[in-house]
Design a protein around this motif. Structure first.
Motif, PDB file in Angstrom:
ATOM      1  N   ALA A   1      26.686  58.646  74.916  1.00  0.00           N
ATOM      2  CA  ALA A   1      26.128  59.680  75.449  1.00  0.00           C
ATOM      3  C   ALA A   1      27.145  60.809  75.373  1.00  0.00           C
ATOM      4  O   ALA A   1      26.738  62.011  75.157  1.00  0.00           O
ATOM      5  CB  ALA A   1      25.726  59.536  76.864  1.00  0.00           C
ATOM      6  N   LEU A   2      28.336  60.707  75.674  1.00  0.00           N
ATOM      7  CA  LEU A   2      29.319  61.729  75.798  1.00  0.00           C
ATOM      8  C   LEU A   2      29.390  62.259  74.263  1.00  0.00           C
ATOM      9  O   LEU A   2      29.635  63.221  74.109  1.00  0.00           O
ATOM     10  CB  LEU A   2      30.750  61.083  76.141  1.00  0.00           C
ATOM     11  N   ALA A   3      29.404  61.225  73.336  1.00  0.00           N
ATOM     12  CA  ALA A   3      29.602  61.798  71.872  1.00  0.00           C
ATOM     13  C   ALA A   3      28.719  62.643  71.612  1.00  0.00           C
ATOM     14  O   ALA A   3      28.494  63.698  70.606  1.00  0.00           O
ATOM     15  CB  ALA A   3      29.660  60.790  70.931  1.00  0.00           C
ATOM     16  N   ALA A   4      27.426  62.331  72.112  1.00  0.00           N
ATOM     17  CA  ALA A   4      26.017  63.001  71.737  1.00  0.00           C
ATOM     18  C   ALA A   4      25.954  64.472  72.490  1.00  0.00           C
ATOM     19  O   ALA A   4      25.590  65.307  71.989  1.00  0.00           O
ATOM     20  CB  ALA A   4      24.772  62.205  71.722  1.00  0.00           C
ATOM     21  N   ILE A   5      26.019  64.311  73.750  1.00  0.00           N
ATOM     22  CA  ILE A   5      25.720  65.426  74.812  1.00  0.00           C
ATOM     23  C   ILE A   5      26.800  66.401  74.512  1.00  0.00           C
ATOM     24  O   ILE A   5      26.258  67.688  74.802  1.00  0.00           O
ATOM     25  CB  ILE A   5      25.454  64.734  76.264  1.00  0.00           C
TER      26      ILE A   5
ATOM     27  N   ALA B   1      32.863  66.808  66.048  1.00  0.00           N
ATOM     28  CA  ALA B   1      33.411  66.451  67.614  1.00  0.00           C
ATOM     29  C   ALA B   1      32.474  65.223  67.732  1.00  0.00           C
ATOM     30  O   ALA B   1      33.123  64.467  68.606  1.00  0.00           O
ATOM     31  CB  ALA B   1      32.804  67.785  68.098  1.00  0.00           C
ATOM     32  N   THR B   2      31.284  65.211  67.176  1.00  0.00           N
ATOM     33  CA  THR B   2      30.651  63.841  67.514  1.00  0.00           C
ATOM     34  C   THR B   2      31.265  62.645  66.971  1.00  0.00           C
ATOM     35  O   THR B   2      31.712  61.640  67.539  1.00  0.00           O
ATOM     36  CB  THR B   2      29.113  63.849  67.018  1.00  0.00           C
TER      37      THR B   2
ATOM     38  N   ILE C   1      22.723  51.640  69.705  1.00  0.00           N
ATOM     39  CA  ILE C   1      21.257  52.190  70.331  1.00  0.00           C
ATOM     40  C   ILE C   1      21.469  53.200  71.178  1.00  0.00           C
ATOM     41  O   ILE C   1      20.336  54.145  71.141  1.00  0.00           O
ATOM     42  CB  ILE C   1      20.652  50.874  70.906  1.00  0.00           C
ATOM     43  N   GLY C   2      22.412  53.242  72.082  1.00  0.00           N
ATOM     44  CA  GLY C   2      22.333  54.296  73.073  1.00  0.00           C
ATOM     45  C   GLY C   2      22.673  55.785  72.380  1.00  0.00           C
ATOM     46  O   GLY C   2      21.898  56.826  72.619  1.00  0.00           O
ATOM     47  N   LEU C   3      23.193  55.804  71.197  1.00  0.00           N
ATOM     48  CA  LEU C   3      23.569  57.001  70.354  1.00  0.00           C
ATOM     49  C   LEU C   3      22.101  57.422  69.760  1.00  0.00           C
ATOM     50  O   LEU C   3      21.841  58.564  69.666  1.00  0.00           O
ATOM     51  CB  LEU C   3      24.359  56.565  69.290  1.00  0.00           C
ATOM     52  N   ALA C   4      21.474  56.438  69.300  1.00  0.00           N
ATOM     53  CA  ALA C   4      20.147  56.827  68.612  1.00  0.00           C
ATOM     54  C   ALA C   4      19.275  57.273  69.495  1.00  0.00           C
ATOM     55  O   ALA C   4      18.485  58.196  69.135  1.00  0.00           O
ATOM     56  CB  ALA C   4      19.632  55.595  67.979  1.00  0.00           C
ATOM     57  N   ILE C   5      19.230  56.665  70.901  1.00  0.00           N
ATOM     58  CA  ILE C   5      18.251  56.909  71.890  1.00  0.00           C
ATOM     59  C   ILE C   5      18.595  58.452  72.473  1.00  0.00           C
ATOM     60  O   ILE C   5      17.752  59.354  72.451  1.00  0.00           O
ATOM     61  CB  ILE C   5      18.043  56.120  72.982  1.00  0.00           C
ATOM     62  N   VAL C   6      20.059  58.639  72.768  1.00  0.00           N
ATOM     63  CA  VAL C   6      20.274  59.925  73.213  1.00  0.00           C
ATOM     64  C   VAL C   6      20.148  61.052  71.933  1.00  0.00           C
ATOM     65  O   VAL C   6      19.586  62.282  72.572  1.00  0.00           O
ATOM     66  CB  VAL C   6      21.743  59.754  73.715  1.00  0.00           C
ATOM     67  N   LEU C   7      20.303  60.946  70.716  1.00  0.00           N
ATOM     68  CA  LEU C   7      20.081  61.827  69.720  1.00  0.00           C
ATOM     69  C   LEU C   7      18.811  62.074  69.510  1.00  0.00           C
ATOM     70  O   LEU C   7      18.248  63.343  69.339  1.00  0.00           O
ATOM     71  CB  LEU C   7      20.838  61.564  68.758  1.00  0.00           C
TER      72      LEU C   7
ATOM     73  N   LEU D   1      16.951  66.337  78.886  1.00  0.00           N
ATOM     74  CA  LEU D   1      16.469  65.113  78.369  1.00  0.00           C
ATOM     75  C   LEU D   1      17.459  64.111  78.001  1.00  0.00           C
ATOM     76  O   LEU D   1      17.050  63.128  77.993  1.00  0.00           O
ATOM     77  CB  LEU D   1      15.412  65.696  77.232  1.00  0.00           C
ATOM     78  N   GLN D   2      18.109  64.551  77.020  1.00  0.00           N
ATOM     79  CA  GLN D   2      19.440  63.618  76.487  1.00  0.00           C
ATOM     80  C   GLN D   2      19.801  62.897  77.682  1.00  0.00           C
ATOM     81  O   GLN D   2      20.616  61.921  77.780  1.00  0.00           O
ATOM     82  CB  GLN D   2      20.477  64.338  75.754  1.00  0.00           C
ATOM     83  N   LEU D   3      20.390  63.681  78.644  1.00  0.00           N
ATOM     84  CA  LEU D   3      21.184  63.125  79.647  1.00  0.00           C
ATOM     85  C   LEU D   3      20.388  61.995  80.602  1.00  0.00           C
ATOM     86  O   LEU D   3      20.661  61.106  80.824  1.00  0.00           O
ATOM     87  CB  LEU D   3      21.427  64.317  80.864  1.00  0.00           C
ATOM     88  N   GLY D   4      19.037  62.530  80.479  1.00  0.00           N
ATOM     89  CA  GLY D   4      17.990  61.644  81.363  1.00  0.00           C
ATOM     90  C   GLY D   4      17.818  60.244  80.597  1.00  0.00           C
ATOM     91  O   GLY D   4      17.872  59.044  80.924  1.00  0.00           O
TER      92      GLY D   4
END
Length: 112
Positions: A35-39, A74-75, A96-102, A7-10
């Motif tokens: 996304a890389l920092a979160a996933i 690591a994040t 915004i990308g970090l918040a959405i992915v997390l 789901l995070q990747l999507g």
């Protein structure tokens, strides 16, 4: 556990497409770093917990908290490397990308 990663990747792909349409290449790259920092840390954390689940005598709670600490470190480390390595970072796209992915990982538990 891996359902949350998918789901995070999507969410990262959708957010990168939107950022690319609005900002351009800088937005896509910034969301990609977010996304890389979160996933990536979440993936390693999920794999670590999956491996420890069937081990006898292992303290699952201690492993969980140690893994969570390493995931956060690591994040932060990946974000610091991304910020230093890509000076043209578009900050709104990154944040915004970090918040959405997390937050996308929580959908896995809600959508059970």
């Amino acid at each position: 556990m891996l359902k949350a990663i998918y789901l995070q990747l999507g969410a990262a792909v959708i957010t990168a497409i939107v950022a690319g349409a609005m900002v351009g290449t800088r937005g896509v790259v910034s969301v990609g770093f977010a996304a890389l920092a979160a996933i990536l840390p979440n993936l390693f954390f999920a794999l670590r917990l999956t491996m420890l689940k069937n081990r006898p005598g292992a303290s699952y709670a201690a492993s969980f908290f140690i893994g969570e600490f390493l995931k956060i470190a690591a994040t932060i480390g990946i974000l610091a490397i991304a910020i230093k390595g890509y000076p043209a970072m578009h900050w709104p796209s990154l944040l915004i990308g970090l918040a959405i992915v997390l937050h996308a990982g929580f959908l896995a538990f809600w959508k059970k």
